[in-house]
Design an enzyme around this catalytic site. Structure first.
Site, mmCIF file in Angstrom:
data_model
loop_
_atom_site.group_PDB
_atom_site.id
_atom_site.type_symbol
_atom_site.label_atom_id
_atom_site.label_comp_id
_atom_site.label_asym_id
_atom_site.label_seq_id
_atom_site.Cartn_x
_atom_site.Cartn_y
_atom_site.Cartn_z
ATOM 1 C CB CYS A 231 37.207 71.484 67.553
ATOM 2 S SG CYS A 231 38.788 72.498 68.142
ATOM 3 C CG HIS B 126 35.957 75.983 66.656
ATOM 4 N ND1 HIS B 126 35.966 74.664 67.332
ATOM 5 C CD2 HIS B 126 34.953 75.831 65.694
ATOM 6 C CE1 HIS B 126 34.998 74.024 66.664
ATOM 7 N NE2 HIS B 126 34.369 74.653 65.584
#
Length: 503
Positions: A198, A422
């Site tokens: 990510c 994230h």
């Protein structure tokens, strides 16, 4: 995933920043105070003038590449070339070539590489047309080189990424390409399949947004939300080229593409993975030529099944240079230096390399020296200059570290965000948001999560003049993204405009 929150800022989805996990807040970059007037905060970095590659480089597609004859292949292999680029005020560039020893060889390359070589075949009248990002008359001698990766280079890359040459990327990286979202109004977003890469996805997406919102011919209004296929292709091309050119100090860029010929692998030196040892390295010393080459080869990063994230990471590392990347990073306890975190997650160093072009281990401004009990001291490396795009972190809200002004107030109001382990993207469409303080009284931010299968636009309205009390997180459920935004605009009220708050 678990996150090791270092001094510099903890890796998303599990990667660690600095060596001292859970360290105290260090370095500059105080959060902006809540404001009731338009007074300019004194500690805010002024926007710097910098020479970034102009956005017009991709207005015209690259010329078609013809298949070279056997004679052309032999001539290209026997006569390395030097490419000469001449730009005219009208914006067109003539790319011609002439022989020069030991500069460029095309032996043992696949058809695509040979095609590119054929287009710059040496000889009178040779060359091809390309678009130029130069506004005036410029003549530049550009040395380009194509070479098969060596066993030593492949081993160096794997040691830098994994700490060992006998490890490789997990399956989620192998299948991660750089493809766009097809949902209406989210055409600026890339799509992530599984957790892990990510940080790379968000960094590339930030530069894609920069092109679509601010740099492209269609910039302005709402056009960025629904670009055409060709506009998306151009945005990805320019985004990758700008990252690589930045990593190369705006002097060079290296594009690592999969090849068909693998370097002979010794089990004692390198555990083969059929990607690293097969790379073909294309090095350019002209931004315009780099962009045109990427336009031709961008499908190798974006097509389904292609390891686009891996190719982008390797290209950035090779553009910067392995020794320089190692020098960017803090010395870890035990001497271990690697870019891949636990469980295949991105470290802060990896993300910083892509968004700031230096693999610093921290997110504060400048450097910080920790004096030991003896004559020994430890220097922690942060962000030296204002970023083109920025970075915000939930860890700052919890006091693990502090993001400096160089990343909080970037040249463009676009941020990579780390929240809940994230990395995602947050941006404004107001170019002068960070330089015109009245613009920050009440403004919109757009949020995009590559992994969330987002099905609608998320537009947040930030009100820095509201008298409404900020929710108490001990009593109320507060979306983590709101905490992240308030590390920049303290005390701001945040409206979700009909979207479900992300808890």
């Amino acid at each position: 995933g678990m996150v090791a929150g270092g001094v510099g800022g903890g890796g998303g989805e599990g990667g660690g920043g600095g060596p001292w996990a859970g360290g105290a807040s260090l370095g500059g970059g105080a959060a902006w105070p809540a404001r009731k007037s338009s007074a300019r905060p004194s500690d805010t970095v002024r926007s710097k003038e910098r020479s970034s590659p102009a956005s017009t480089a991709m207005q015209a597609p690259a010329a078609a590449y013809k298949v070279p004859s056997a004679a052309q292949r032999a001539k290209a292999a026997a006569s390395p070339i030097r490419v000469s680029v001449s730009a005219s005020p009208g914006g067109s560039t003539s790319v011609a070539a002439r022989p020069r020893a030991s500069e460029m060889t095309f032996e043992d390359l696949d058809e695509d590489e040979a095609n590119f070589a054929a287009d710059v075949e040496a000889g009178p009248g040779g060359g091809r047309s390309a678009s130029s990002s130069n506004g005036g008359t410029v003549t530049a001698n550009v040395t380009s080189k194509i070479e098969q990766i060596t066993l030593e280079q492949a081993a160096e890359l794997k040691r830098l990424v994994f700490g060992t040459e006998r490890q490789f990327f997990p399956p989620d990286w192998l299948r991660q390409n750089l493809a766009f979202c097809t949902t209406p109004n989210l055409g600026y977003g890339l799509v992530q399949h599984k957790g892990g890469p990510c940080g790379v996805m968000a960094a590339v997406n930030a530069f894609v947004v920069k092109y679509l919102v601010y740099d492209s011919p269609m910039a302005g209004g709402r056009a960025f939300a629904n670009p055409t296929d060709d506009e998306q292709r151009t945005a990805l091309t320019v985004a990758i080229a700008q990252i690589l050119w930045g990593c190369g100090d705006r002097k060079r860029g290296c594009v690592a593409l999969p090849g068909t010929n693998q370097t002979s692998v010794s089990g004692e030196v390198l555990k083969g993975d059929k990607i690293t040892e097969a790379l073909v390295l294309h090095t350019f010393r002209s931004y315009d030529v780099l962009v045109q080459f990427m336009r031709f080869h961008v499908d190798q990063f974006s097509a389904s099944g292609q390891p686009g994230c891996i190719l982008l990471l390797y290209s950035a590392l090779l553009s910067r240079g392995v020794p320089a990347v190692r020098a960017d990073m803090d010395v870890q306890p035990g001497g271990e230096v690697k870019l891949m975190g636990r469980h295949g997650y991105c470290t802060q160093e990896m993300v910083n390399l892509l968004i700031t072009h230096r693999a610093a281990s921290n997110v504060f401004d400048g450097t910080l020296t920790l004096e030991g009990g003896t004559s020994d001291s430890c220097v922690l490396k942060g962000i030296a200059n204002q970023g083109v795009v920025g970075f915000l972190s939930l860890f700052e809200h919890y006091g693990s570290h502090q993001v400096g002004n160089n990343l909080k107030n970037p040249e463009f109001p676009i941020w990579v965000v780390v929240s809940e382990s994230h990395y995602t993207v947050l941006f404004s469409t107001v170019r002068d948001l960070l330089t015109q303080w009245q613009s920050q009284d009440r403004f919109d931010l757009f949020y995009y999560d590559q992994l969330a299968k987002q099905d609608e636009e998320i537009r947040l309205t930030v009100d820095t003049l509201s008298d409404v009390e900020v929710p108490d997180e001990d009593k109320d459920l507060v979306p983590p993204l709101e905490h992240v935004i308030r590390t920049h605009w303290a005390g701001a009220q945040i409206e979700w405009n009909g979207s479900e708050p992300l808890l």
